[in-house]
Design a protein around this motif. Sequence first.
Motif, PDB file in Angstrom:
ATOM      1  N   GLY A 193       6.054  -0.486 -37.556  1.00 23.77           N
ATOM      2  CA  GLY A 193       6.468  -0.978 -36.596  1.00 23.77           C
ATOM      3  C   GLY A 193       8.230  -1.115 -36.483  1.00 23.77           C
ATOM      4  N   ASP A 194       9.028  -1.280 -37.598  1.00 25.01           N
ATOM      5  CA  ASP A 194      10.348   0.059 -37.217  1.00 25.01           C
ATOM      6  C   ASP A 194      10.630   0.198 -36.428  1.00 25.01           C
ATOM      7  OD1 ASP A 194      13.020  -1.350 -38.133  1.00 25.01           O
ATOM      8  OD2 ASP A 194      12.856   0.712 -39.552  1.00 25.01           O
TER       9      ASP A 194
ATOM     10  N   GLU B  50       8.369  -6.335 -25.897  1.00 26.46           N
ATOM     11  CA  GLU B  50       7.660  -7.576 -24.732  1.00 26.46           C
ATOM     12  C   GLU B  50       7.645  -6.315 -23.852  1.00 26.46           C
ATOM     13  OE1 GLU B  50       9.047 -10.828 -23.948  1.00 26.46           O
ATOM     14  OE2 GLU B  50       8.839 -11.338 -26.146  1.00 26.46           O
ATOM     15  N   ASP B  51       8.121  -5.247 -23.350  1.00 29.96           N
ATOM     16  CA  ASP B  51       7.984  -4.226 -22.362  1.00 29.96           C
ATOM     17  C   ASP B  51       7.363  -2.695 -21.836  1.00 29.96           C
ATOM     18  OD1 ASP B  51      10.587  -5.290 -20.604  1.00 29.96           O
ATOM     19  OD2 ASP B  51      11.923  -4.356 -22.593  1.00 29.96           O
ATOM     20  N   LEU B  52       6.395  -2.908 -23.436  1.00 27.92           N
ATOM     21  CA  LEU B  52       5.696  -1.675 -23.998  1.00 27.92           C
ATOM     22  C   LEU B  52       4.388  -2.023 -23.750  1.00 27.92           C
ATOM     23  CD1 LEU B  52       5.616   0.669 -25.573  1.00 27.92           C
ATOM     24  CD2 LEU B  52       5.290  -1.455 -27.994  1.00 27.92           C
ATOM     25  N   SER B  53       3.536  -0.749 -22.967  1.00 26.03           N
ATOM     26  CA  SER B  53       2.597  -1.151 -22.162  1.00 26.03           C
ATOM     27  C   SER B  53       1.590  -0.591 -23.388  1.00 26.03           C
ATOM     28  CB  SER B  53       2.168  -0.505 -21.086  1.00 26.03           C
ATOM     29  OG  SER B  53       2.250   1.263 -20.941  1.00 26.03           O
TER      30      SER B  53
ATOM     31  N   MET C 255      -3.743  -2.775 -37.633  1.00 29.82           N
ATOM     32  CA  MET C 255      -2.535  -3.528 -38.337  1.00 29.82           C
ATOM     33  C   MET C 255      -0.971  -3.191 -37.608  1.00 29.82           C
ATOM     34  SD  MET C 255      -4.281  -1.523 -42.411  1.00 29.82           S
ATOM     35  CE  MET C 255      -2.278  -2.836 -43.200  1.00 29.82           C
ATOM     36  N   VAL C 256      -0.797  -1.996 -36.845  1.00 29.16           N
ATOM     37  CA  VAL C 256       0.537  -1.977 -35.747  1.00 29.16           C
ATOM     38  C   VAL C 256       0.447  -2.696 -35.203  1.00 29.16           C
ATOM     39  CG1 VAL C 256       1.444   0.477 -34.735  1.00 29.16           C
ATOM     40  CG2 VAL C 256       0.000   0.511 -36.865  1.00 29.16           C
ATOM     41  N   SER C 257      -0.856  -2.783 -34.051  1.00 26.74           N
ATOM     42  CA  SER C 257      -0.500  -3.484 -32.865  1.00 26.74           C
ATOM     43  C   SER C 257       0.028  -5.109 -33.514  1.00 26.74           C
ATOM     44  CB  SER C 257      -2.275  -3.892 -32.837  1.00 26.74           C
ATOM     45  OG  SER C 257      -1.618  -4.851 -31.735  1.00 26.74           O
TER      46      SER C 257
ATOM     47  N   ALA D  57       3.526  -5.375 -34.014  1.00 24.53           N
ATOM     48  CA  ALA D  57       4.272  -5.001 -32.955  1.00 24.53           C
ATOM     49  C   ALA D  57       4.132  -5.503 -31.180  1.00 24.53           C
ATOM     50  CB  ALA D  57       3.961  -2.969 -32.594  1.00 24.53           C
ATOM     51  N   GLY D  58       3.814  -6.947 -31.404  1.00 27.10           N
ATOM     52  CA  GLY D  58       3.886  -7.801 -30.314  1.00 27.10           C
ATOM     53  C   GLY D  58       1.904  -7.692 -29.977  1.00 27.10           C
ATOM     54  N   ASP D  59       1.582  -7.058 -30.228  1.00 25.18           N
ATOM     55  CA  ASP D  59      -0.274  -7.260 -30.120  1.00 25.18           C
ATOM     56  C   ASP D  59      -0.526  -6.072 -29.264  1.00 25.18           C
ATOM     57  OD1 ASP D  59      -1.145  -8.755 -32.089  1.00 25.18           O
ATOM     58  OD2 ASP D  59      -0.194 -10.688 -30.828  1.00 25.18           O
ATOM     59  N   VAL D  60       0.585  -5.622 -28.898  1.00 25.41           N
ATOM     60  CA  VAL D  60      -0.264  -4.232 -27.830  1.00 25.41           C
ATOM     61  C   VAL D  60      -0.635  -3.151 -27.799  1.00 25.41           C
ATOM     62  CG1 VAL D  60       1.316  -2.249 -27.213  1.00 25.41           C
ATOM     63  CG2 VAL D  60       2.874  -4.424 -27.257  1.00 25.41           C
ATOM     64  N   ALA D  61      -2.087  -2.720 -27.599  1.00 25.73           N
ATOM     65  CA  ALA D  61      -2.857  -2.074 -27.384  1.00 25.73           C
ATOM     66  C   ALA D  61      -2.832  -0.823 -28.533  1.00 25.73           C
ATOM     67  CB  ALA D  61      -3.334  -1.042 -26.061  1.00 25.73           C
TER      68      ALA D  61
END
Lengths: 320, 320
Positions: A46-47, A61-64, A101-103, A106-110
């Motif tokens: 995540g870091d 938030e900009d991450l798809s 776990m990574v999602s 990281a803002g619940d991104v796919a």
Amino acid sequence: MDVITVGVDIGGTKIQAAAVRNGSVAGSHRVSTPQTGANDLVAAVGDAITKSLAETGADVEDLSAIGIGVPGAVDTAAGTVSNSPNLPGFQGADPIPLAKMVSAVAGDVAVKLDNDVRVAILGEWKRGAGRPYRNLLGVWVGTGVGGGLVLNGELYGGTGAAGEIGHTNIKPGGRVCSDGRKGHLEAYAGRGRIEAEARERVKDGQKTILFELMEKKGRTRLSSGIIATALERGDKLAEELIDDAVWALGVACASVQNLLALEAIIIGGGLGDRLGEPFVDRVARQMRPQLFVPEAPPVMLTPAFGDLSGAVGGAVLAES
Amino acid sequence: MDVITVGVDIGGTKIQAAAVRNGSVAGSHRVSTPQTGANDLVAAVGDAITKSLAETGADVEDLSAIGIGVPGAVDTAAGTVSNSPNLPGFQGADPIPLAKMVSAVAGDVAVKLDNDVRVAILGEWKRGAGRPYRNLLGVWVGTGVGGGLVLNGELYGGTGAAGEIGHTNIKPGGRVCSDGRKGHLEAYAGRGRIEAEARERVKDGQKTILFELMEKKGRTRLSSGIIATALERGDKLAEELIDDAVWALGVACASVQNLLALEAIIIGGGLGDRLGEPFVDRVARQMRPQLFVPEAPPVMLTPAFGDLSGAVGGAVLAES
């Protein structure tokens, strides 16, 4: 609107992230792999994601999407990892839900996962040295030897575990491999087995500067850099072991080429990257007389992104 | 309206044609391969096509296309054949326009060509033992050892010469292969090299009934049938040579399986067909302990159409 994805390459010693904006690497960040379990590893991932994004002036938030290459047994549909010998927290047979776990950090991104070597080949095929080709083998020579294939213009997965070129039997009854079987490519070309063989030969009285260099660097393992330095200094044992690695890669690549009639072979990975083009050229010369169609050898390449191939491939995986 | 195609399998000793009506074999005909050049061979192919059609009550005017499997270097786009060691008239490096020549003797019907082993695999995949699978290897054990692959649900061709599993290096410095190189699968499992090895060992004083059987049958070569008979009678030399063939096939199939994570492997060809399921089962047992994922071995199959696989595959090629 900009499309921003992050690719992450998780290894046993480091985690490399790359933020890709509209197909180009715009930021990257590397952290050491925590040796203290899955939760700490996920926090470090995540870091690395946040910091690689920050370099591009973006945030989660900009991450798809996020794509991750990870060693071990990966269930791409479930997003889980198991049986990863060098990854603390993922060594067991129980699948750990790494994607989820990574999602969560990281803002619940796919998040998509795949095998680390396959993801690196994906990066080189879509963005790097492999772009012109539809039929392509990647051989990643690191601690072990992994492989990935693009066939008929598609990343090839078979029933799941495709790519294990390291476990090609090139010398029945030969050196012991990391999986306990004998005579595999990895037993001759993998850094881990090269180190084991070097230790054996030193026990038998052979002289070398390899372990002296290792101690001077304060290391406990023969890293690719140490092997390369010993080679440059004309160390006989290092030369013999790399000669064997070149021979083994030549035999295995020739057999695969005879079966698959590929357009190109990329040789990367920690040791491959460190030894670079001269090493790949030696493998090509070793392979060529063994080809069934010697007038149509595959183009032999080094990775365009070096050790960033995996992270770039993760970003490609995220876009798919 | 009925769709009628004819598939032809051209070999060094026989030409096999099959007429297929709406996907089912409706007629077949076999002739000896003329040893007198390309024109006579084409005439014999035309004869086999006409006679297989006649069995179905049809003639060339009802025919929508012809597909041919032929040994040697095939240019599928140009419809030409060259460098076919066992096919009189096609042995040279000059490409001979076989597709056009066959079309001229078969009512100007469209003719497609491909490599004989690849065409046989196509037949087994679309109509035979390989139907349930998307990732499939065929190993055709005959005078030589050829191979064909279906990967990601497509027949795989690579840059053209894909499938040469016979030239997998399984024992560096081992037995001499038909191509002059050492230690290939074909050097141990191809009927031609098995015969050469048997002759060597007889010269060195080893006893066998192989050549006695050959003379009794009025043959000059150790056919698959002679080898099978010697095995049944407990001939020691035949047993040793087939043990070696099983071992070699196990090593090569394991390495390919580790690389490609296949669903199934079909073992066919003249010798493979003659020795049948017990032989394929022995190869499976030899292979299994060498698999990287031993709990997911490929299904091991014999061809559903036996020595008609090639002709059926030709008909499938014609439909495509």
